[in-house]
Design an enzyme around this catalytic site. Structure first.
Site, PDB file in Angstrom:
ATOM      1  CG  PHE A  45      -2.264  -0.794  -7.277  1.00  0.00           C
ATOM      2  CD1 PHE A  45      -2.049   0.222  -6.355  1.00  0.00           C
ATOM      3  CD2 PHE A  45      -2.014  -0.526  -8.616  1.00  0.00           C
ATOM      4  CE1 PHE A  45      -1.606   1.471  -6.755  1.00  0.00           C
ATOM      5  CE2 PHE A  45      -1.570   0.715  -9.032  1.00  0.00           C
ATOM      6  CZ  PHE A  45      -1.365   1.713  -8.094  1.00  0.00           C
ATOM      7  CG  ASP A  46      -3.935  -6.089  -1.440  1.00  0.00           C
ATOM      8  OD1 ASP A  46      -4.403  -7.149  -1.884  1.00  0.00           O
ATOM      9  OD2 ASP A  46      -4.239  -5.616  -0.334  1.00  0.00           O
TER      10      ASP A  46
END
Length: 216
Positions: free
Chosen positions: A7-8
């Site tokens: 995940f960013d």
């Protein structure tokens, strides 16, 4: 099925608008550049800071480095807490952990800042690893951040991995490393940006993201 979910952070897990735009405005003010409408600074959300100062304000390399130091003066004490967790996002993390997925954060934000933000929202318990940039400006490109996460976690089969983010830098970074990617439209990139950068999937909401991850 995907086992490893990267995940960013900004624009994907949290909405960092207030903290980032105020930090940028603080830095620009040091150069006697006044920005009254903070919405104009949303373009700084996602890309590496140095690149943005150079691109949007024609700063030299040295000026950009100084701007980053000013940015961090504000962000380290105040901006780091001026953000919001996207509604329903923790439910995604709970579901994924219950299904034995390995969750990793891959962000261009300095690792220490990313870790503090996750701790502030009590989300650290869901993530196996946080891969971010270094304060000295190294490992700031998204592909480098992703590659570091893969190496440290000894992930060999790239078909088991997907990268999730809201900007083209997330998608390009995933492609450079050889990963599938999901672009999210509830963040700060639009459909054209994510489509043109080659996202394998694009979702409109947190709810759509949850359904998709459980299905791929």
């Amino acid at each position: 099925m995907k086992k490893y979910i990267l995940f960013d952070l900004d624009g994907t897990i949290i909405d960092p608008k207030e903290g980032i735009t105020k930090s940028v405005a603080y830095a620009l003010n040091k150069f006697e550049i006044k920005v009254d409408n903070l919405n104009e600074l949303c373009k700084f959300i996602g890309p590496p800071l140095k690149d943005s100062f150079i691109e949007y304000y024609n700063f030299s390399e040295d000026e950009a480095e100084k701007a980053i130091k000013y940015y961090r003066e504000y962000f380290a004490d105040r901006g780091i807490y001026e953000n919001k967790l996207y509604k329903g996002f923790e439910d995604i993390l709970i579901s994924l952990k219950e299904n034995n997925k390995v969750l990793i954060v891959a962000t261009s934000k300095p690792t220490i800042f990313a870790t503090k933000i996750l701790e502030n929202f009590n989300l650290s318990k869901y993530f196996t690893f946080v891969s971010g940039s270094n304060f000295d400006g190294s490992r700031v490109r998204k592909s480098e951040v992703i590659q570091y996460a893969l190496e440290i976690n000894n992930i060999k089969d790239l078909s088991e991995v997907v990268m999730i983010g809201d900007r083209k830098h997330d998608i390009y970074g995933a492609k450079e490393v050889g990963l599938d990617s999901i672009g999210v439209l509830y963040g700060y990139g639009d459909y054209e940006e994510l489509y043109n950068s080659g996202a394998n999937y694009i979702v409109n909401s947190v709810e759509e993201l949850r359904a998709l991850i459980m299905d791929i």
